[in-house]
Design an enzyme around this catalytic site. Structure first.
Site: not given
Ligand code: DQA
Length: 148
Positions: A11-12, A19, A24, A75, A78, A99, A101, A108
């Site tokens: 998501p997102n 964003r 990011y 990835n 959240a 995985e 991030h 964080r």
């Molecule tokens: C994320 C880190 C997560 O905590 C966050 O909710 C994201 C992006 C990252 O790629 O750094 O949406 O996975």
């Protein structure tokens, strides 16, 4: 048959570039896809690249990967910090899993420090920006070539 790598985004991540760019970066999801495609095809593999804001859709794609993919990059965004369902789906997949991030989740908020997904993955890459996707694919390719 050419080996397939799935890259799944949670998501997102469709809002990459817009964003929280201070966290990011300015690259878009299309930039990530182009980097993944270049890295995968250079290694002689093919790519399917996905993004969804919906947990169940991500789980359906992981289940599809059981038949179609040799390896998975995810990835989970959240959902990393909440989703036992995504963890269980990944446990049903037999190939290697990486995985990614984009940000360094350990620098964080404390709720980001734990990922349910990491207990299943073969590697977890944090804080390398979008290059983390490239590193993940390179790692999976080298692992798959050793298995052959
Ligand atoms: C994320 C880190 C997560 O905590 C966050 O909710 C994201 C992006 C990252 O790629 O750094 O949406 O996975």
């Amino acid at each position: 048959m050419i080996d397939m790598i799935y890259v799944l985004n949670g998501p997102n991540l469709n809002l990459m570039g817009l964003r929280e760019p201070e966290i990011y970066g300015r690259e878009t999801l299309a930039d990530i896809e182009a980097l993944c495609r270049f890295t995968t095809e250079k290694a002689g593999f093919s790519l399917r690249f996905f993004q969804s804001n919906i947990e169940g859709v991500l789980i359906d794609w992981i289940q599809d990967a059981r038949q179609e993919a040799s390896a998975v990059v995810i990835n989970p965004a959240a959902y990393s910090h909440t989703s036992i369902a995504i963890l269980d789906a990944l446990k049903s997949f037999n190939g290697p899993v990486a995985e990614v991030h984009i940000s360094n989740i350990h620098r964080r908020e404390s709720f980001r420090h734990h990922s349910y997904i990491s207990s299943r993955t073969d590697c977890t890459i944090v804080g390398c920006g979008i290059l983390g996707y490239q590193f993940a694919i390179e790692f999976l390719v080298s692992k798959l070539k050793k298995i052959e």
